[in-house]
Design a protein around this motif. Structure first.
Motif, PDB file in Angstrom:
ATOM      1  N   HIS A 103      36.865  43.975 -18.119  1.00 41.04           N
ATOM      2  CA  HIS A 103      35.405  44.006 -18.032  1.00 41.04           C
ATOM      3  C   HIS A 103      34.918  44.549 -16.694  1.00 41.04           C
ATOM      4  N   GLN A 116      32.727  47.934 -16.237  1.00 38.64           N
ATOM      5  CA  GLN A 116      31.391  47.883 -15.644  1.00 38.64           C
ATOM      6  C   GLN A 116      31.320  48.815 -14.435  1.00 38.64           C
ATOM      7  N   HIS A 171      28.950  51.979 -14.007  1.00 42.27           N
ATOM      8  CA  HIS A 171      28.058  52.003 -12.853  1.00 42.27           C
ATOM      9  C   HIS A 171      28.160  53.337 -12.116  1.00 42.27           C
ATOM     10  N   ALA A 202      24.600  49.335 -16.322  1.00 40.67           N
ATOM     11  CA  ALA A 202      26.054  49.335 -16.489  1.00 40.67           C
ATOM     12  C   ALA A 202      26.523  48.003 -17.074  1.00 40.67           C
ATOM     13  N   ALA A 203      25.969  46.901 -16.585  1.00 41.97           N
ATOM     14  CA  ALA A 203      26.333  45.580 -17.103  1.00 41.97           C
ATOM     15  C   ALA A 203      25.958  45.459 -18.585  1.00 41.97           C
ATOM     16  N   ASP A 204      24.757  45.929 -18.927  1.00 41.75           N
ATOM     17  CA  ASP A 204      24.320  45.873 -20.335  1.00 41.75           C
ATOM     18  C   ASP A 204      25.229  46.705 -21.229  1.00 41.75           C
ATOM     19  N   ALA A 210      28.313  47.671 -20.664  1.00 41.96           N
ATOM     20  CA  ALA A 210      29.659  47.082 -20.739  1.00 41.96           C
ATOM     21  C   ALA A 210      29.668  45.987 -21.802  1.00 41.96           C
ATOM     22  N   GLN A 211      28.622  45.150 -21.804  1.00 32.80           N
ATOM     23  CA  GLN A 211      28.534  44.108 -22.831  1.00 32.80           C
ATOM     24  C   GLN A 211      28.435  44.725 -24.223  1.00 32.80           C
TER      25      GLN A 211
END
Length: 168
Positions: free
Chosen positions: A20, A24, A28, A37-39, A41-42
């Motif tokens: 993860h 991310q 990013h 990037a976090a969204d 990756a999820q």
């Protein structure tokens, strides 16, 4: 001994835990924005939850990169649609501008239409757009695409079925 149904869950958890942070960071670097990037990756991990045999993934980072690229392309298309819509709204006089709620409904509808068009085979999508946006007659579409009139009718029927599915 764990049940066979819990094994894929454990494999996905291990995949997430191990990769993860890397994914991310990869996103990013491409986006320049940690929040998006976090969204994404999820969203990538959500998309792989349906993998039947996670243990069969031989190169996890290559697999995650491939899935993340698809998620990223879809996200970029949504962003472009939203920008185009907001630019068009900016040209409207204030009294004619839709409310924030109406904007949200229109944007969601645009996303659904975009996804529907993307799911069509290329010739069916092209025929549909030529008909609906350019107002071309089926005979002219057939000539332009180099296909038979019957094919154009079949493409249009396919596209209209997809449109109707959006309404249901």
């Amino acid at each position: 001994m764990p049940s066979s149904s819990s094994l894929p869950h454990r494999d996905i958890t291990a995949l997430y835990t191990t990769h993860h942070g890397w994914l991310q960071g990869w996103l990013h670097r491409r986006l320049g924005n940690a929040f998006d990037a976090a969204d994404l990756a999820q969203d990538t991990f959500v998309r792989i939850l349906g993998v039947r045999d996670p243990q069969a993934i031989e190169t996890p980072r290559a697999y995650l990169t491939t899935v993340a690229k698809g998620v990223l392309v879809n996200w970029c298309r949504r962003q472009a649609l939203e920008r185009a819509y907001l630019e068009a709204l900016a040209l409207l006089p204030a009294p004619e501008a839709p409310s924030p709620e109406q904007r949200a409904v229109v944007l969601e509808t645009l996303y659904e239409i975009d996804a529907m068009l993307d799911a069509l085979p290329p010739l069916a999508r092209r025929a549909f757009l030529l008909s609906q946006l350019d107002g071309m007659k089926y005979e002219d579409i057939a000539r332009q695409l180099g296909v038979s009139l019957t094919s154009v009718k079949r493409y249009m029927a396919q596209a209209f079925r997809r449109c109707l599915a959006l309404v249901d």
